[in-house]
Structure formats: C-alpha cells, structure tokens
Motif scaffolding. Structure first.
Motif, PDB file in Angstrom:
ATOM      1  N   LEU A 259       0.878  -1.182   0.000  1.00 12.86           N
ATOM      2  CA  LEU A 259       0.000   0.000   0.000  1.00 12.86           C
ATOM      3  C   LEU A 259       0.908   1.222   0.000  1.00 12.86           C
ATOM      4  CD1 LEU A 259      -2.984  -0.740   2.454  1.00 12.86           C
ATOM      5  CD2 LEU A 259      -2.835  -1.153  -0.006  1.00 12.86           C
ATOM      6  N   GLY A 260       1.190   1.719  -1.204  1.00 15.08           N
ATOM      7  CA  GLY A 260       2.065   2.877  -1.351  1.00 15.08           C
ATOM      8  C   GLY A 260       1.400   3.924  -2.220  1.00 15.08           C
ATOM      9  N   ASN A 261       2.196   4.923  -2.643  1.00 15.64           N
ATOM     10  CA  ASN A 261       1.652   6.008  -3.458  1.00 15.64           C
ATOM     11  C   ASN A 261       2.196   5.992  -4.887  1.00 15.64           C
ATOM     12  OD1 ASN A 261      -0.039   8.308  -3.609  1.00 15.64           O
ATOM     13  ND2 ASN A 261       1.789   9.594  -3.651  1.00 15.64           N
ATOM     14  N   THR A 262       3.153   5.139  -5.128  1.00 21.31           N
ATOM     15  CA  THR A 262       3.835   4.926  -6.428  1.00 21.31           C
ATOM     16  C   THR A 262       4.518   6.206  -6.952  1.00 21.31           C
ATOM     17  OG1 THR A 262       1.956   5.538  -7.824  1.00 21.31           O
ATOM     18  CG2 THR A 262       2.061   3.252  -7.093  1.00 21.31           C
ATOM     19  N   SER A 263       4.755   7.178  -6.073  1.00 24.90           N
ATOM     20  CA  SER A 263       5.508   8.344  -6.568  1.00 24.90           C
ATOM     21  C   SER A 263       6.455   8.832  -5.475  1.00 24.90           C
ATOM     22  CB  SER A 263       4.569   9.468  -6.993  1.00 24.90           C
ATOM     23  OG  SER A 263       3.559   9.611  -6.015  1.00 24.90           O
ATOM     24  N   PRO A 264       7.652   8.212  -5.404  1.00 26.89           N
ATOM     25  CA  PRO A 264       8.602   8.585  -4.353  1.00 26.89           C
ATOM     26  C   PRO A 264       9.004  10.052  -4.461  1.00 26.89           C
ATOM     27  CG  PRO A 264       9.379   6.660  -5.570  1.00 26.89           C
ATOM     28  CD  PRO A 264       8.178   7.171  -6.285  1.00 26.89           C
ATOM     29  N   VAL A 265       9.271  10.662  -3.305  1.00 29.50           N
ATOM     30  CA  VAL A 265       9.724  12.054  -3.241  1.00 29.50           C
ATOM     31  C   VAL A 265      10.969  12.080  -2.350  1.00 29.50           C
ATOM     32  CG1 VAL A 265       9.132  14.376  -2.421  1.00 29.50           C
ATOM     33  CG2 VAL A 265       7.375  12.966  -3.537  1.00 29.50           C
ATOM     34  N   THR A 266      11.948  12.912  -2.696  1.00 25.96           N
ATOM     35  CA  THR A 266      13.161  12.970  -1.871  1.00 25.96           C
ATOM     36  C   THR A 266      12.852  13.717  -0.566  1.00 25.96           C
ATOM     37  OG1 THR A 266      13.916  15.079  -2.743  1.00 25.96           O
ATOM     38  CG2 THR A 266      14.618  13.066  -3.938  1.00 25.96           C
ATOM     39  N   VAL A 267      13.638  13.430   0.444  1.00 26.56           N
ATOM     40  CA  VAL A 267      13.452  14.096   1.741  1.00 26.56           C
ATOM     41  C   VAL A 267      13.639  15.606   1.608  1.00 26.56           C
ATOM     42  CG1 VAL A 267      14.262  14.215   4.123  1.00 26.56           C
ATOM     43  CG2 VAL A 267      14.030  11.996   3.003  1.00 26.56           C
ATOM     44  N   PRO A 268      14.672  16.091   0.913  1.00 24.49           N
ATOM     45  CA  PRO A 268      14.782  17.559   0.760  1.00 24.49           C
ATOM     46  C   PRO A 268      13.570  18.167   0.062  1.00 24.49           C
ATOM     47  CG  PRO A 268      16.858  16.520   0.228  1.00 24.49           C
ATOM     48  CD  PRO A 268      15.860  15.407   0.397  1.00 24.49           C
ATOM     49  N   MET A 269      12.972  17.432  -0.857  1.00 25.26           N
ATOM     50  CA  MET A 269      11.771  17.968  -1.544  1.00 25.26           C
ATOM     51  C   MET A 269      10.602  18.022  -0.548  1.00 25.26           C
ATOM     52  SD  MET A 269      10.374  19.100  -4.180  1.00 25.26           S
ATOM     53  CE  MET A 269      11.361  18.743  -5.617  1.00 25.26           C
ATOM     54  N   MET A 270      10.522  16.993   0.290  1.00 24.22           N
ATOM     55  CA  MET A 270       9.467  16.980   1.322  1.00 24.22           C
ATOM     56  C   MET A 270       9.655  18.186   2.244  1.00 24.22           C
ATOM     57  SD  MET A 270       9.094  15.936   4.809  1.00 24.22           S
ATOM     58  CE  MET A 270       9.966  14.436   5.293  1.00 24.22           C
ATOM     59  N   VAL A 271      10.900  18.477   2.591  1.00 22.83           N
ATOM     60  CA  VAL A 271      11.199  19.633   3.459  1.00 22.83           C
ATOM     61  C   VAL A 271      10.766  20.929   2.766  1.00 22.83           C
ATOM     62  CG1 VAL A 271      13.022  20.972   4.583  1.00 22.83           C
ATOM     63  CG2 VAL A 271      13.085  18.470   4.664  1.00 22.83           C
ATOM     64  N   ALA A 272      11.065  21.022   1.472  1.00 23.59           N
ATOM     65  CA  ALA A 272      10.700  22.240   0.709  1.00 23.59           C
ATOM     66  C   ALA A 272       9.184  22.438   0.727  1.00 23.59           C
ATOM     67  CB  ALA A 272      11.220  22.128  -0.718  1.00 23.59           C
ATOM     68  N   MET A 273       8.438  21.360   0.631  1.00 24.33           N
ATOM     69  CA  MET A 273       6.971  21.445   0.683  1.00 24.33           C
ATOM     70  C   MET A 273       6.513  21.952   2.046  1.00 24.33           C
ATOM     71  SD  MET A 273       5.827  17.947  -1.223  1.00 24.33           S
ATOM     72  CE  MET A 273       6.326  17.565  -2.912  1.00 24.33           C
ATOM     73  N   LEU A 274       7.159  21.446   3.106  1.00 22.55           N
ATOM     74  CA  LEU A 274       6.800  21.887   4.465  1.00 22.55           C
ATOM     75  C   LEU A 274       7.107  23.377   4.622  1.00 22.55           C
ATOM     76  CD1 LEU A 274       8.002  18.968   6.788  1.00 22.55           C
ATOM     77  CD2 LEU A 274       5.648  19.607   6.236  1.00 22.55           C
ATOM     78  N   GLU A 275       8.269  23.809   4.115  1.00 21.35           N
ATOM     79  CA  GLU A 275       8.645  25.230   4.217  1.00 21.35           C
ATOM     80  C   GLU A 275       7.590  26.106   3.535  1.00 21.35           C
ATOM     81  OE1 GLU A 275      12.505  24.778   2.358  1.00 21.35           O
ATOM     82  OE2 GLU A 275      13.518  25.369   4.210  1.00 21.35           O
ATOM     83  N   LYS A 276       7.112  25.629   2.410  1.00 24.45           N
ATOM     84  CA  LYS A 276       6.100  26.406   1.650  1.00 24.45           C
ATOM     85  C   LYS A 276       4.802  26.489   2.455  1.00 24.45           C
ATOM     86  CE  LYS A 276       3.575  26.067  -2.774  1.00 24.45           C
ATOM     87  NZ  LYS A 276       2.461  25.152  -2.459  1.00 24.45           N
ATOM     88  N   HIS A 277       4.348  25.382   2.998  1.00 24.58           N
ATOM     89  CA  HIS A 277       3.075  25.380   3.753  1.00 24.58           C
ATOM     90  C   HIS A 277       3.209  26.140   5.067  1.00 24.58           C
ATOM     91  CE1 HIS A 277       1.395  22.799   0.782  1.00 24.58           C
ATOM     92  NE2 HIS A 277       2.056  21.711   1.135  1.00 24.58           N
ATOM     93  N   LEU A 278       4.386  26.073   5.692  1.00 27.21           N
ATOM     94  CA  LEU A 278       4.593  26.732   6.999  1.00 27.21           C
ATOM     95  C   LEU A 278       5.029  28.181   6.820  1.00 27.21           C
ATOM     96  CD1 LEU A 278       6.470  23.800   8.764  1.00 27.21           C
ATOM     97  CD2 LEU A 278       4.144  24.584   9.275  1.00 27.21           C
ATOM     98  N   LYS A 279       5.444  28.521   5.608  1.00 24.64           N
ATOM     99  CA  LYS A 279       5.978  29.863   5.303  1.00 24.64           C
ATOM    100  C   LYS A 279       7.160  30.205   6.217  1.00 24.64           C
ATOM    101  CE  LYS A 279       1.378  31.521   3.871  1.00 24.64           C
ATOM    102  NZ  LYS A 279       0.514  30.652   4.713  1.00 24.64           N
ATOM    103  N   VAL A 280       7.939  29.178   6.554  1.00 22.99           N
ATOM    104  CA  VAL A 280       9.146  29.359   7.385  1.00 22.99           C
ATOM    105  C   VAL A 280      10.274  28.527   6.765  1.00 22.99           C
ATOM    106  CG1 VAL A 280      10.139  29.045   9.689  1.00 22.99           C
ATOM    107  CG2 VAL A 280       7.694  29.557   9.468  1.00 22.99           C
ATOM    108  N   LYS A 281      11.467  29.108   6.690  1.00 23.79           N
ATOM    109  CA  LYS A 281      12.610  28.366   6.137  1.00 23.79           C
ATOM    110  C   LYS A 281      13.173  27.427   7.203  1.00 23.79           C
ATOM    111  CE  LYS A 281      14.690  28.708   2.592  1.00 23.79           C
ATOM    112  NZ  LYS A 281      14.440  27.680   1.524  1.00 23.79           N
TER     113      LYS A 281
END
Ligand SMILES: NC(=O)c1ccc[n+]([C@@H]2O[C@H](COP(=O)([O-])OP(=O)(O)OC[C@H]3O[C@@H](n4cnc5c(N)ncnc54)[C@H](O)[C@@H]3O)[C@@H](O)[C@H]2O)c1
Ligand SMILES: O=C(O)[C@H]1O[C@H](OP(=O)(O)OP(=O)(O)OC[C@H]2O[C@@H](n3ccc(=O)[nH]c3=O)[C@H](O)[C@@H]2O)[C@H](O)[C@@H](O)[C@@H]1O
Length: 339
Positions: A259-281
């Motif tokens: 049970l996966g999502n079939t679209s792996p994402v790198t950890v730095p990319m995941m961090v970049a997404m969090l920064e965007k949603h949190l509006k904090v670097k």
C-alpha cells in the motif's frame, strides 16, 4: 462486520476505526497507550473515537485472558491488527519492545484467533521495510525480502512468516499490508514529516540524512486516507477463516499487498513542501545517513492491491502535507493567520 482494531489509539488505527464506524461496522479497540511517543496524543485520539461511540480497551495484546474475554463478548468477524512497536531507528535503542509487541504480541493474538469460534479473518500491518536493501524498483510483493536492514524490518518479515504458519496449520485467513511511510493529520511525532514541522516552527535545526555520495534519500510517502481505503478494501475482500476452535477445516486465503503512493519524493523535496506550507525556512543540517537501519529509498508497485480490491491512492504529497500542516497548527494552537 465486528472488528477488533489493535493499536486503535495509534495513528493508522484511529483513522481506520473511525472509517469503519462511519460506514456502520462494529468496532472495538485495544491499545496499551505506551510512551513510545507522547501518550497525550493517543489519549486525544481516544477521545475523538469515544465521541464517535468507539471504545478502546486499555490493554496489551500479550494479555491473552483479556483478548479471550473480548472475543467472547464481541465475537469478532475480523481483526485489523495495527498494534506494534513502529519506527525503524528506535530498534537500536530498545530492541526488547519490538520482540514484546511485534513477535510475542502477534503470536498471542494469533493463538486467541485460532482458538476462537468463529475464527476471525485477520488483516495486519507489515511494512515496506521488509524490502530492505533491494535495488530493483518499484518493489513488488514477489521481490526478495530476506535482507532486512533493521530489527524492526526483521520483526515485520518474521510476522509474515508467522502468520503464514497460522494460515497453514489452523486455516486463519491472513492479509499482510506493506504500508509505505504513512503520513497525515493525527500522525506520529517520531516520524520525519512531523518532527521537521515541529522543529521548523520552533526555529530549531532539522537533520536531513543523505545516502552515500550525498545522494538524497527518498520515500514513497502515502497519505493516511489512501492507506485507510486499502485497509478497508482488504477487510472487505479478506475471505473467511476455515477453522474453528483451533481445528482447520480447509484452506484459507494468505495474501500480501503493497500500500504505497507509487511516486517517491526525496526528503529535501518533502522539506521544501513543508517550508512552503509553513511559510518558514528550515535550518537544515545535512548528515550522511548513519548505519541506523534506514534504507535509501522506497517505491511501491501497487498493481496487486489495485487488481484485488481497486486500491488507488489519490492524494499527492504536496496536498497531503498541506492537510497535515493545517491539522498540526490547529492541534498545537498556532494562529493560522500569523504564518
Ligand atoms: N505509519 C507508517 O508510516 C507505517 C508504515 C509501515 C507500517 N506501519 C505499521 O502500521 C501499524 C500502525 O502504525 P502507526 O504508524 O499507526 O503507529 P502507532 O505507534 O501510532 O500505532 C501503534 C499503536 O499500537 C500500540 N501498541 C504498541 N504495542 C502494543 C501492545 N503490545 N499492546 C497493545 N497496544 C500496543 C501503541 O500504543 C500505538 O498506539 C504498525 O504495525 C506499524 O509498524 C506503519
Ligand atoms: O514504510 C515503512 O514501512 C516505515 O515508514 C516509516 O519509516 P521511515 O520511512 O523511515 O519514516 P521516517 O522516520 O519519517 O523517515 C523518512 C525519511 O526521512 C529521513 N530522516 C528521518 C529522520 C531525520 O531526522 N532525518 C531524516 O532525514 C529517513 O532517513 C527517511 O529517509 C515509519 O516510521 C515506519 O514505522 C514504517 O514501517
């Protein structure tokens, strides 16, 4: 359906319990409310379930007397077994808790199930970590799983072998689900997406692991609602156990699904997404992945689950993290407007 959900105060267990209740199934939970992570979060999930008339017994799956009592009262048709010591890296700190819950606890539960009449069908959580150091991607259920990289992964692999013997000897219907890095609201504070969010908001640094030659690690992050759909699809198609009172009456299904999502994402990319949603670097410290049982990447082939019960993940990481951040800010009392 009358379902026993073990680990019902946990992240996945609480979501599955709510979904089952909402569609009219009978649900009873059991959880030992241990302090692997903040028990107040487990209590808060319990309150949410109580508000939906779902009750969680505070008990350990090693307590066979308690389990027998629950089976006598509720005559479960299904068990959604999610109680376990989760976490890949913690196994190096507390190996005993993995044996207690993932091996001894599993066998205790299986013993009660095979002796019950009727025998329930069992759907339980294995893990993408059983693929260990496989190089071939995406991972398919038939790929080798004999190179676990952590004690945690080894206990999940052992679980697949142990459940196979209870299927073979006693006729228990077994479905093992290899979840792939599940995330979402009411998630687990020990996981990277959650602990990174906490640190970013508190202005604290985060440690981003990197593989050999500074290669980014990647995960096939899977949103909780998609995993819940996979759990329910498995329960609905589980087939029946054939034995009763510990005697096998015929062959019973034994299944394993990714049970996966079939679209792996790198950890730095995941961090970049969090920064965007949190509006904090984020303040990032990059560290070579320690030999802590982590694997460099995961990527699920989900064609078996799609074929068997129409499993189809629909939430991408960007969208899913936005939902997680919204929950996080509200649960921990941040003023959403300020960010
Ligand atoms: N979240 C993920 O990314 C992920 C991925 C793959 C597999 N899994 C598996 O899915 C299942 C649920 O994981 P989760 O993320 O919800 O973790 P979780 O820690 O939030 O939930 C597990 C729950 O089980 C309870 N528990 C542990 N040992 C117990 C015992 N001996 N008796 C009774 N209760 C006990 C804990 O208190 C906890 O509430 C676990 O089996 C885990 O290994 C999770
Ligand atoms: O898919 C699975 O079966 C597993 O998914 C997760 O394990 P993991 O993917 O390691 O999840 P995280 O602990 O959130 O780590 C995600 C990524 O971030 C990395 N990470 C983690 C922590 C950290 O401080 N820094 C960091 O870079 C990890 O190496 C990994 O690549 C769950 O924690 C396990 O319970 C589960 O069995």
């Amino acid at each position: 359906m009358s379902v026993l959900v073990t680990g019902a105060a946990g992240f996945v267990g609480s979501h599955v319990s709510l979904a089952l209740k909402k569609r009219g199934d009978g649900v009873v939970g059991i959880d030992n409310f241990n302090n692997y992570y903040d028990p107040s979060l487990k209590k808060a999930r319990k309150n949410l379930l109580n508000q939906n008339s779902i009750f969680i017994v505070d008990g350990d799956i090693n307590d066979s007397k308690l389990l027998v009592k629950l089976f006598d009262i509720a005559r479960f048709t299904h068990v959604m077994h999610l109680a376990a010591q989760a976490g890949v890296r913690y196994a190096m700190e507390n190996p005993g808790s993995y044996i207690h819950s993932n091996i001894a606890g599993l066998v205790t539960l299986l013993e009660v199930c095979k002796n019950s009449n009727p025998q329930p069908a069992i759907v339980w959580a294995s893990s993408s970590s059983v693929y260990g150091l496989n190089e071939k991607v995406p991972f398919s259920e038939s790929d080798r799983t004999d190179q676990p990289a952590s004690l945690y992964a080894a206990t999940k692999k052992a679980g697949e072998e142990i459940t196979h013997t209870y299927n073979h000897i006693y006729g228990l219907s077994i479905t093992g689900l290899r979840f792939f890095t599940v995330y979402g609201p009411w998630g687990r504070p020990d996981m990277a997406y959650f602990s990174f969010t906490r640190n970013i908001l508190q202005g604290k640094p985060i440690t981003v692991y990197r593989g050999k030659n500074r290669v980014d690690l990647a995960r096939d992050f899977t949103y909780i609602d998609d995993v819940v759909k996979g759990c329910i699809g498995s329960l609905d198609t589980s087939g029946k156990s054939t034995g009763s009172g510990g005697k096998k009456r015929g062959p019973a299904p034994y299944r394993i699904f990714n049970l996966g999502n079939t679209s792996p994402v790198t950890v730095p990319m995941m961090v970049a997404m969090l920064e965007k949603h949190l509006k904090v670097k984020a303040k990032k410290n990059f560290v070579v992945m320690p030999g802590n049982g982590d694997v460099p990447f995961t990527h699920a082939n989900i064609s078996s689950a799609r074929k068997e019960f129409g499993y189809k993940p629909t939430t991408d990481l960007q969208t899913g993290l936005k939902k997680f951040v919204k929950w996080y800010l509200s649960y921990y009392g941040y003023d959403q407007g300020k960010l």
